[in-house]
Design a protein around this motif. Structure first.
Motif, short mmCIF file in Angstrom:
data_model
loop_
_atom_site.label_atom_id
_atom_site.label_comp_id
_atom_site.label_asym_id
_atom_site.label_seq_id
_atom_site.Cartn_x
_atom_site.Cartn_y
_atom_site.Cartn_z
N GLY A 141 1.04 -1.05 0.03
CA GLY A 141 0.01 0.10 0.01
C GLY A 141 0.92 1.31 0.02
N CYS A 142 0.40 2.25 -0.65
CA CYS A 142 1.23 3.48 -1.00
C CYS A 142 0.36 4.70 -0.58
N THR A 143 0.74 5.46 0.36
CA THR A 143 0.04 6.64 0.67
C THR A 143 0.89 7.99 0.37
N ALA A 144 0.31 8.57 -0.60
CA ALA A 144 1.25 9.60 -1.30
C ALA A 144 0.40 11.17 -1.27
N ASN A 145 1.35 12.00 -0.91
CA ASN A 145 0.81 13.35 -0.73
C ASN A 145 -0.02 13.73 -2.01
N LEU A 155 1.46 14.65 -6.17
CA LEU A 155 1.17 13.92 -7.33
C LEU A 155 -0.47 13.74 -7.42
N ASP A 156 -0.70 13.16 -8.51
CA ASP A 156 -2.17 12.72 -8.99
C ASP A 156 -2.01 11.30 -9.25
N GLY A 157 -3.27 10.68 -9.58
CA GLY A 157 -3.13 9.22 -9.93
C GLY A 157 -2.25 8.87 -10.95
N ILE A 158 -1.98 9.41 -11.88
CA ILE A 158 -1.31 9.24 -13.24
C ILE A 158 0.30 9.01 -12.41
N ALA A 159 0.48 9.91 -11.97
CA ALA A 159 2.04 10.24 -11.31
C ALA A 159 2.12 9.03 -10.15
N LEU A 160 1.08 8.60 -9.33
CA LEU A 160 1.32 7.76 -8.48
C LEU A 160 1.53 6.21 -8.92
N TRP A 161 1.00 6.08 -10.16
CA TRP A 161 1.06 4.82 -10.63
C TRP A 161 2.20 4.71 -11.52
N GLY A 220 3.24 15.38 -11.35
CA GLY A 220 2.57 16.34 -10.28
C GLY A 220 1.05 15.90 -10.51
N ASN A 221 0.52 17.02 -10.25
CA ASN A 221 -0.88 17.04 -10.41
C ASN A 221 -1.34 17.77 -11.74
N GLY A 222 -2.17 17.08 -12.58
CA GLY A 222 -2.89 17.57 -13.78
C GLY A 222 -4.40 17.60 -13.92
N LEU A 223 -5.10 17.99 -12.61
CA LEU A 223 -6.19 17.50 -12.67
C LEU A 223 -7.49 18.93 -12.65
N ILE A 224 -8.29 18.84 -13.32
CA ILE A 224 -9.46 19.85 -13.24
C ILE A 224 -10.46 19.36 -12.82
#
Length: 442
Positions: free
Chosen positions: A161-165, A169-175, A309-313
């Protein structure tokens, strides 16, 4: 069900630390998530031979070593958030790649099998114990690790299990990170896709400023009880829903995700309506209800491949209950398609520019809604650490919201899995909804 026993916990740092104390400013997509919960994702593996503490220790040591090597490619995850107090009373946030390290936990639940956690209709709360850093919010990353990994050994397998800030990052970066770690674990000398850490800022403005963070007001609410359930849409079910939605809408461009999301949206709305009627709310509710969709900005700007990073709208629309219930699947799917289509490149840039001038940090209120995040395109089942592919994916307790739908690919290609957070009465009403459950008969 037996609990989880923590065997050890430590800090894992970069092996080489080739970029000491690098600084990356957070941009508008990152900053909007400072008061939200981290992202928690984990995967189950069927394995044999890890029943003894000695065998577990050998594997844990291997995972620590390969995590350390992987962090060399992802220095932000070994760092901490930093802040700058500006003279005008605002605050700026950045990532300090200080190599303070990621948290690594070794846990055991030897009397618990994978099926104990996957087979119940409703996801057991024990899943939450498979993740580290429970109870933190992203702004705590000033002093807390930006990444927490927990490896939990079960009777017939293990869970990573990974808990990431989520401000990092967003989901794309986490995976991206998860897949890269699995590559190093399998013996690769380097990773197949290098991350890009430089943030994109509208009009080139960097070091964004936000007002001082206030306590998340939603923390003062007593959240209603909620349950989680995994809905599995087979490849055939996805195909049939997509065909039906396009046929009803008179088009051929509604996507599989939009069709599945529309089916869920209508099912949740019907269930909530039926429960209100049971409670004596017999008049038709004309109140507008929100529907939110996490729209990716990477392809719209566009951002470089490997953008980390994040790239979410956060796209949102409001619809009346009757509007969704009295029209068919195609209508609901087209509404979602139109919402996503509105957020083209120009809209994405304007969204970012507006946020810079009027910064809003997202909070998670105790309200009912319908919100879709995640993606069936994430490479979940490519995370082979050297002992085979995962058998299932699950999330932790982060971001509980009545109506939150998290989308994953199914283990078999073409299928879609959705993790739903909903009130117990809503989920039970959906069980009795023949139209909704028909999708799971194929």
């Amino acid at each position: 069900m037996a609990g989880i026993e923590i065997c050890s916990s430590c800090v894992v740092r970069m092996e080489k630390n080739s970029t000491p104390n690098s600084i990356f400013e957070l941009n508008q997509w990152d900053l909007q998530l400072l008061l939200a919960d981290p992202s928690q994702r984990g995967i189950f593996f069927k394995t044999n031979g890890y029943q003894t503490l000695e065998s577990q220790t050998l594997l844990v040591d291997h995972l620590k070593t390969t995590l350390s090597r992987t962090l060399d490619y992802f220095p932000p995850l070994a760092g901490r958030l930093g802040t700058t107090a500006n003279s005008d009373g605002t605050i700026s946030f950045h990532i300090n790649c200080s190599n303070a390290g990621a948290e690594f936990t070794h846990a055991v639940a030897g009397n618990m099998s994978i099926s104990d956690l996957l087979e119940p209709k409703y996801i057991p709360d024990t899943i939450n114990s498979l993740f580290a850093l429970n109870g933190v919010v992203n702004s705590d990353g000033v002093s807390k690790p930006l990444l927490g990994v927990q490896v939990s050994f079960l009777a017939d397998g293990l869970f990573i299990g990974c808990t990431a800030n989520h401000a990092v990052l967003d989901g794309i970066a986490l995976w991206h990170f998860f897949n890269s770690w699995s590559e190093i674990s399998r013996g690769a000398e380097t990773i197949s896709k290098l991350p890009v850490f430089e943030r994109w800022f509208p009009d080139g403005i960097k070091s964004l400023r936000i007002p001082p963070l206030q306590q998340n007001e939603s923390a003062n609410f007593v959240r209603p009880s909620m349950l989680r359930r995994f809905f599995h849409f087979s490849k055939q079910a996805v195909s049939e829903l997509k065909a039906k939605a396009n046929q009803e809408a008179g088009m051929d461009s509604i996507s599989s995700l939009q069709a599945v999301s529309a089916h869920l949206w209508r099912g949740v709305t019907r269930a909530r309506r039926r429960e209100k009627i049971k409670k004596g709310c017999n008049q038709e509710d004309q109140r507008e209800i929100p529907c939110m969709f996490a729209v990716g900005a990477r392809d719209r700007i566009p951002l470089p491949d490997g953008y980390f990073g994040n790239g979410l709208i956060i796209a949102q629309m409001f619809c009346q209950e009757a509007e969704i219930l009295e029209n068919g699947l195609g209508y609901a799917a087209r509404k979602m398609k139109d919402l996503v289509a509105q957020h083209n490149r120009d809209a994405a840039i304007k969204y970012a520019q507006h946020w810079v001038k009027n910064p809003v940090v997202v909070e998670y209120p105790a309200i009912t809604t319908f919100a879709v995040g995640g993606s069936p395109r994430f490479n979940v089942y490519g995370c082979d650490f050297g002992w085979g592919k995962p058998v299932a994916v699950r999330s932790g307790m982060a971001q509980p919201l009545d109506g939150k739908m998290t989308v994953f690919p199914a283990p078999e290609p073409g299928g879609i899995d959705v993790e739903a957070w909903l009130a117990p009465e809503t989920l039970m009403a959906m069980d009795d909804d023949a139209e909704f459950m028909e999708a799971f008969a194929v």
